[in-house]
Design a protein around this motif. Structure first.
Motif, PDB file in Angstrom:
ATOM      1  N   ALA A  30      19.717  10.028 -91.547  1.00  0.00           N
ATOM      2  CA  ALA A  30      18.860   9.126 -90.762  1.00  0.00           C
ATOM      3  C   ALA A  30      19.270   7.673 -90.980  1.00  0.00           C
ATOM      4  O   ALA A  30      19.456   7.229 -92.112  1.00  0.00           O
ATOM      5  CB  ALA A  30      17.399   9.317 -91.154  1.00  0.00           C
ATOM      6  N   ARG A  31      19.408   6.936 -89.861  1.00  0.00           N
ATOM      7  CA  ARG A  31      19.791   5.528 -89.909  1.00  0.00           C
ATOM      8  C   ARG A  31      19.013   4.754 -88.858  1.00  0.00           C
ATOM      9  O   ARG A  31      18.816   5.237 -87.735  1.00  0.00           O
ATOM     10  CB  ARG A  31      21.296   5.349 -89.631  1.00  0.00           C
ATOM     11  N   ALA A  32      18.585   3.542 -89.202  1.00  0.00           N
ATOM     12  CA  ALA A  32      17.937   2.666 -88.224  1.00  0.00           C
ATOM     13  C   ALA A  32      18.961   2.279 -87.174  1.00  0.00           C
ATOM     14  O   ALA A  32      20.132   2.049 -87.485  1.00  0.00           O
ATOM     15  CB  ALA A  32      17.376   1.430 -88.914  1.00  0.00           C
ATOM     16  N   THR A  33      18.530   2.199 -85.922  1.00  0.00           N
ATOM     17  CA  THR A  33      19.478   1.962 -84.822  1.00  0.00           C
ATOM     18  C   THR A  33      19.876   0.503 -84.677  1.00  0.00           C
ATOM     19  O   THR A  33      20.859   0.198 -84.030  1.00  0.00           O
ATOM     20  CB  THR A  33      18.876   2.426 -83.482  1.00  0.00           C
ATOM     21  N   GLY A  34      19.111  -0.429 -85.214  1.00  0.00           N
ATOM     22  CA  GLY A  34      19.431  -1.837 -85.048  1.00  0.00           C
ATOM     23  C   GLY A  34      18.757  -2.401 -83.814  1.00  0.00           C
ATOM     24  O   GLY A  34      17.835  -1.811 -83.258  1.00  0.00           O
ATOM     25  N   HIS A  35      19.227  -3.555 -83.367  1.00  0.00           N
ATOM     26  CA  HIS A  35      18.560  -4.277 -82.290  1.00  0.00           C
ATOM     27  C   HIS A  35      19.196  -4.073 -80.922  1.00  0.00           C
ATOM     28  O   HIS A  35      18.849  -4.751 -79.979  1.00  0.00           O
ATOM     29  CB  HIS A  35      18.527  -5.770 -82.620  1.00  0.00           C
ATOM     30  N   GLY A  36      20.133  -3.150 -80.806  1.00  0.00           N
ATOM     31  CA  GLY A  36      20.772  -2.902 -79.510  1.00  0.00           C
ATOM     32  C   GLY A  36      19.883  -2.069 -78.614  1.00  0.00           C
ATOM     33  O   GLY A  36      18.738  -1.748 -78.945  1.00  0.00           O
ATOM     34  N   PRO A  37      20.418  -1.680 -77.432  1.00  0.00           N
ATOM     35  CA  PRO A  37      19.642  -0.828 -76.513  1.00  0.00           C
ATOM     36  C   PRO A  37      19.491   0.576 -77.089  1.00  0.00           C
ATOM     37  O   PRO A  37      20.434   1.345 -77.115  1.00  0.00           O
ATOM     38  CB  PRO A  37      20.492  -0.819 -75.237  1.00  0.00           C
ATOM     39  N   ASP A  38      18.301   0.905 -77.574  1.00  0.00           N
ATOM     40  CA  ASP A  38      18.106   2.188 -78.254  1.00  0.00           C
ATOM     41  C   ASP A  38      17.282   3.162 -77.436  1.00  0.00           C
ATOM     42  O   ASP A  38      16.987   4.257 -77.890  1.00  0.00           O
ATOM     43  CB  ASP A  38      17.466   1.977 -79.628  1.00  0.00           C
ATOM     44  N   GLY A  39      16.833   2.765 -76.244  1.00  0.00           N
ATOM     45  CA  GLY A  39      16.053   3.666 -75.405  1.00  0.00           C
ATOM     46  C   GLY A  39      14.738   4.071 -76.019  1.00  0.00           C
ATOM     47  O   GLY A  39      14.243   5.161 -75.771  1.00  0.00           O
TER      48      GLY A  39
END
Length: 199
Positions: A30-39
């Protein structure tokens, strides 16, 4: 030895905390997706997706529906939702129907479960798989199946009335089957509703 307690003070910290808690629950990548477009997905794992709500009002059903929709066709992935603000009764009901694990976290990141699926994850994290949790959420109670079976037997019994002249005993047995089947079915449905709304 450093005993300093770290508090969650940003949305990013809440997402990183959720990812760490998911790894503890058995979603090891499990990893945080960050601030990009993650839907709408804040944490991703090979077998799970999660959304994290940092601030705001109580989480409602629409936010859970957004998470469910963001999963798309990947029904093999377990869904989890993390919030600091709690859930509405309608949100808990919906999560139980579609198999979303509901958690709240305190300022230190500690988790509290808010439905049966989340409770099972906290107590036995390695015992769950997305396939079993989603199918369990939608499975009808045994009493409902028994009730419908008895009611079906009654219908078959009554259908044969047109072929034969039933005695009073047959009528009594058919009536009893109908009453018992309907009662068992109704009790099962009432019990399921009670379980979902008592939380």
């Amino acid at each position: 030895m450093n005993t300093e307690v770290k508090f969650i003070t940003t949305a990013r910290a809440a997402e990183e905390n959720a990812a760490a808690r998911m790894r503890e629950l058995g979603f090891v990548d499990a990893r945080a997706t960050g601030h990009g477009p993650d839907g709408g997905i804040d944490v991703r794992a090979s077998n799970a997706l999660a959304q994290v709500k940092w601030k705001g009002a109580q989480t409602g059903r629409p936010e859970l529906q957004n998470l469910y929709g963001a999963r798309g066709l990947h029904h093999d992935k377990q869904l989890l939702f993390f919030t600091a603000s709690g859930y509405s009764k309608d949100a808990i009901y919906y999560a139980n129907m579609v198999g979303i694990a509901l958690f709240t976290y305190d300022p230190t990141g500690a988790l509290t479960s808010h439905n049966d699926l989340a409770r099972r994850m906290l107590h036995r994290p390695d015992s769950l798989s997305p396939a079993t949790t989603s199918s369990t959420a939608s499975r009808p109670p045994l009493s409902t199946l028994v009730g419908w079976t008895i009611a079906l037997l009654y219908c078959i019994w009554r259908a044969t009335d047109n072929l034969n002249n039933p005695s009073e005993i047959q009528d009594s047995i058919a009536g009893a089957l109908f009453v018992v089947g309907t009662a068992v079915c109704a009790i099962g449905l009432i019990y399921q509703v009670f379980r979902r709304y008592r939380k």
